[in-house]
Design a protein around this motif. Structure first.
Motif, PDB file in Angstrom:
ATOM      1  N   UNK A 105       0.836  -1.200   0.000  1.00 11.17           N
ATOM      2  CA  UNK A 105       0.000   0.000   0.000  1.00 11.17           C
ATOM      3  C   UNK A 105       0.868   1.246   0.000  1.00 11.17           C
ATOM      4  N   UNK A 106       0.407   2.261  -0.722  1.00 12.68           N
ATOM      5  CA  UNK A 106       1.138   3.520  -0.818  1.00 12.68           C
ATOM      6  C   UNK A 106       0.530   4.612   0.033  1.00 12.68           C
ATOM      7  N   UNK A 107       1.364   5.240   0.840  1.00 12.08           N
ATOM      8  CA  UNK A 107       0.958   6.416   1.603  1.00 12.08           C
ATOM      9  C   UNK A 107       1.506   7.593   0.797  1.00 12.08           C
ATOM     10  N   UNK A 108       0.602   8.268   0.085  1.00 16.75           N
ATOM     11  CA  UNK A 108       0.982   9.338  -0.833  1.00 16.75           C
ATOM     12  C   UNK A 108       0.469  10.654  -0.260  1.00 16.75           C
ATOM     13  N   UNK A 109       1.377  11.622  -0.115  1.00 18.81           N
ATOM     14  CA  UNK A 109       1.023  12.921   0.459  1.00 18.81           C
ATOM     15  C   UNK A 109       1.352  13.991  -0.580  1.00 18.81           C
ATOM     16  N   UNK A 110       0.375  14.860  -0.871  1.00 17.88           N
ATOM     17  CA  UNK A 110       0.624  15.919  -1.858  1.00 17.88           C
ATOM     18  C   UNK A 110       1.253  17.147  -1.199  1.00 17.88           C
ATOM     19  N   UNK A 116       0.026  19.853  -0.417  1.00 15.71           N
ATOM     20  CA  UNK A 116      -0.877  20.526   0.532  1.00 15.71           C
ATOM     21  C   UNK A 116      -0.965  19.744   1.840  1.00 15.71           C
ATOM     22  N   UNK A 117      -0.229  18.621   1.917  1.00 13.25           N
ATOM     23  CA  UNK A 117      -0.273  17.796   3.120  1.00 13.25           C
ATOM     24  C   UNK A 117      -1.468  16.862   3.173  1.00 13.25           C
ATOM     25  N   UNK A 118      -2.128  16.667   2.026  1.00 10.66           N
ATOM     26  CA  UNK A 118      -3.285  15.769   1.975  1.00 10.66           C
ATOM     27  C   UNK A 118      -2.828  14.361   1.583  1.00 10.66           C
ATOM     28  N   UNK A 119      -3.594  13.362   2.030  1.00 12.24           N
ATOM     29  CA  UNK A 119      -3.281  11.960   1.788  1.00 12.24           C
ATOM     30  C   UNK A 119      -4.246  11.402   0.742  1.00 12.24           C
ATOM     31  N   UNK A 120      -3.712  10.566  -0.141  1.00 14.24           N
ATOM     32  CA  UNK A 120      -4.496   9.956  -1.212  1.00 14.24           C
ATOM     33  C   UNK A 120      -5.157   8.676  -0.695  1.00 14.24           C
ATOM     34  N   UNK A 121      -6.489   8.595  -0.860  1.00  8.23           N
ATOM     35  CA  UNK A 121      -7.216   7.377  -0.497  1.00  8.23           C
ATOM     36  C   UNK A 121      -8.156   6.999  -1.638  1.00  8.23           C
ATOM     37  N   UNK A 122      -8.577   5.740  -1.616  1.00  7.49           N
ATOM     38  CA  UNK A 122      -9.500   5.240  -2.642  1.00  7.49           C
ATOM     39  C   UNK A 122     -10.720   4.610  -1.974  1.00  7.49           C
ATOM     40  N   UNK A 123     -11.834   4.656  -2.695  1.00  2.00           N
ATOM     41  CA  UNK A 123     -13.058   3.993  -2.236  1.00  2.00           C
ATOM     42  C   UNK A 123     -13.287   2.796  -3.145  1.00  2.00           C
ATOM     43  N   UNK A 124     -13.421   1.640  -2.557  1.00  4.18           N
ATOM     44  CA  UNK A 124     -13.633   0.405  -3.321  1.00  4.18           C
ATOM     45  C   UNK A 124     -15.074   0.312  -3.806  1.00  4.18           C
ATOM     46  N   UNK A 125     -15.257  -0.213  -5.012  1.00  5.78           N
ATOM     47  CA  UNK A 125     -16.618  -0.458  -5.504  1.00  5.78           C
ATOM     48  C   UNK A 125     -17.238  -1.644  -4.782  1.00  5.78           C
ATOM     49  N   UNK A 130      -9.541   2.948   1.561  1.00  6.07           N
ATOM     50  CA  UNK A 130      -8.223   2.365   1.809  1.00  6.07           C
ATOM     51  C   UNK A 130      -7.144   3.237   1.186  1.00  6.07           C
ATOM     52  N   UNK A 131      -5.906   2.953   1.563  1.00  9.16           N
ATOM     53  CA  UNK A 131      -4.780   3.531   0.848  1.00  9.16           C
ATOM     54  C   UNK A 131      -4.654   2.764  -0.463  1.00  9.16           C
ATOM     55  N   UNK A 132      -4.250   3.418  -1.553  1.00  7.39           N
ATOM     56  CA  UNK A 132      -4.124   2.701  -2.822  1.00  7.39           C
ATOM     57  C   UNK A 132      -2.991   1.673  -2.778  1.00  7.39           C
ATOM     58  N   UNK A 133      -3.155   0.606  -3.521  1.00  7.64           N
ATOM     59  CA  UNK A 133      -2.149  -0.448  -3.586  1.00  7.64           C
ATOM     60  C   UNK A 133      -2.790  -1.760  -3.954  1.00  7.64           C
ATOM     61  N   UNK A 134      -2.009  -2.817  -3.888  1.00  2.00           N
ATOM     62  CA  UNK A 134      -2.560  -4.110  -4.245  1.00  2.00           C
ATOM     63  C   UNK A 134      -1.536  -5.222  -4.160  1.00  2.00           C
ATOM     64  N   UNK A 135      -1.904  -6.343  -4.768  1.00  3.33           N
ATOM     65  CA  UNK A 135      -1.113  -7.566  -4.681  1.00  3.33           C
ATOM     66  C   UNK A 135       0.220  -7.445  -5.417  1.00  3.33           C
ATOM     67  N   UNK A 193     -12.719   2.356   8.394  1.00  2.04           N
ATOM     68  CA  UNK A 193     -13.522   1.626   9.372  1.00  2.04           C
ATOM     69  C   UNK A 193     -12.676   0.602  10.125  1.00  2.04           C
ATOM     70  N   UNK A 194     -11.464   0.333   9.641  1.00  2.00           N
ATOM     71  CA  UNK A 194     -10.572  -0.602  10.302  1.00  2.00           C
ATOM     72  C   UNK A 194      -9.429   0.178  10.945  1.00  2.00           C
ATOM     73  N   UNK A 195      -8.662  -0.513  11.754  1.00  2.00           N
ATOM     74  CA  UNK A 195      -7.560   0.171  12.432  1.00  2.00           C
ATOM     75  C   UNK A 195      -6.479   0.559  11.418  1.00  2.00           C
ATOM     76  N   UNK A 196      -5.823   1.652  11.681  1.00  2.00           N
ATOM     77  CA  UNK A 196      -4.737   2.139  10.825  1.00  2.00           C
ATOM     78  C   UNK A 196      -3.427   1.723  11.486  1.00  2.00           C
ATOM     79  N   UNK A 197      -2.524   1.193  10.699  1.00  2.00           N
ATOM     80  CA  UNK A 197      -1.239   0.730  11.201  1.00  2.00           C
ATOM     81  C   UNK A 197      -0.607   1.798  12.111  1.00  2.00           C
ATOM     82  N   UNK A 198      -0.119   1.413  13.284  1.00  2.00           N
ATOM     83  CA  UNK A 198       0.458   2.396  14.218  1.00  2.00           C
ATOM     84  C   UNK A 198       1.614   3.208  13.634  1.00  2.00           C
ATOM     85  N   UNK A 199       2.468   2.587  12.821  1.00  2.00           N
ATOM     86  CA  UNK A 199       3.585   3.327  12.231  1.00  2.00           C
ATOM     87  C   UNK A 199       3.095   4.326  11.177  1.00  2.00           C
TER      88      UNK A 199
END
Length: 133
Positions: A6-11, A13-22, A36-41, A120-126
């Motif tokens: 998964x990618x933690x992408x920050x622009x 402006x300090x905003x984070x990129x997220x995606x909504x699954x269909x 979720x954060x964007x990414x995959x297998x 809706x799920x926990x976010x990794x502590x790091x």
């Protein structure tokens, strides 16, 4: 075991990129994974870095470079090995249309402090530590 990058992408402006699954995914705890954060297998023969760069581009149309690995864990809701990467945004504008429109309903840049309103799920502590949330 499934390996997800998964990618933690920050622009700038300090905003984070997220995606909504269909197709929301139901986790072991019964929580529904929608945002979720964007990414995959990771594919066979592919590095973690190239996997996250490819997946972020496919899911969002943004070209990124994996800068460093933030964290790795067995996700408590999916059982998959999830590797989180800090990614540098190489192009401020989307450079291609989504190649996975059947998977992604929406792409959004959000302020870091708003992430917990979407996930809706926990976010990794790091990841939380990196984002200061």
């Amino acid at each position: 075991m499934e390996v997800i990058n998964l990618g933690i992408v920050i622009n700038n402006k300090g905003e984070v990129l997220i995606i909504k699954r269909k197709m929301p995914e139901k986790g072991k705890s019964g929580k529904i994974l929608v945002w979720a954060f964007p990414g995959g297998k990771q594919e066979s023969g592919e590095t973690r870095e190239s996997a996250v760069e490819r997946e972020v581009l496919m899911e969002t149309g943004y070209k990124v470079k994996a800068v460093k690995q933030i964290s790795m864990r067995i996700h408590p809701d999916t059982g998959a090995l999830v590797i989180y990467h800090l990614c540098e945004l190489l192009e401020e504008n989307q450079i291609q249309p989504l190649s996975e429109p059947h998977e992604i309903e929406e792409i959004k840049w959000i302020k870091k402090e708003k992430i917990k309103n979407y996930f809706t799920t926990d976010i990794d502590p790091q990841v939380q530590k990196l984002l200061g949330i």
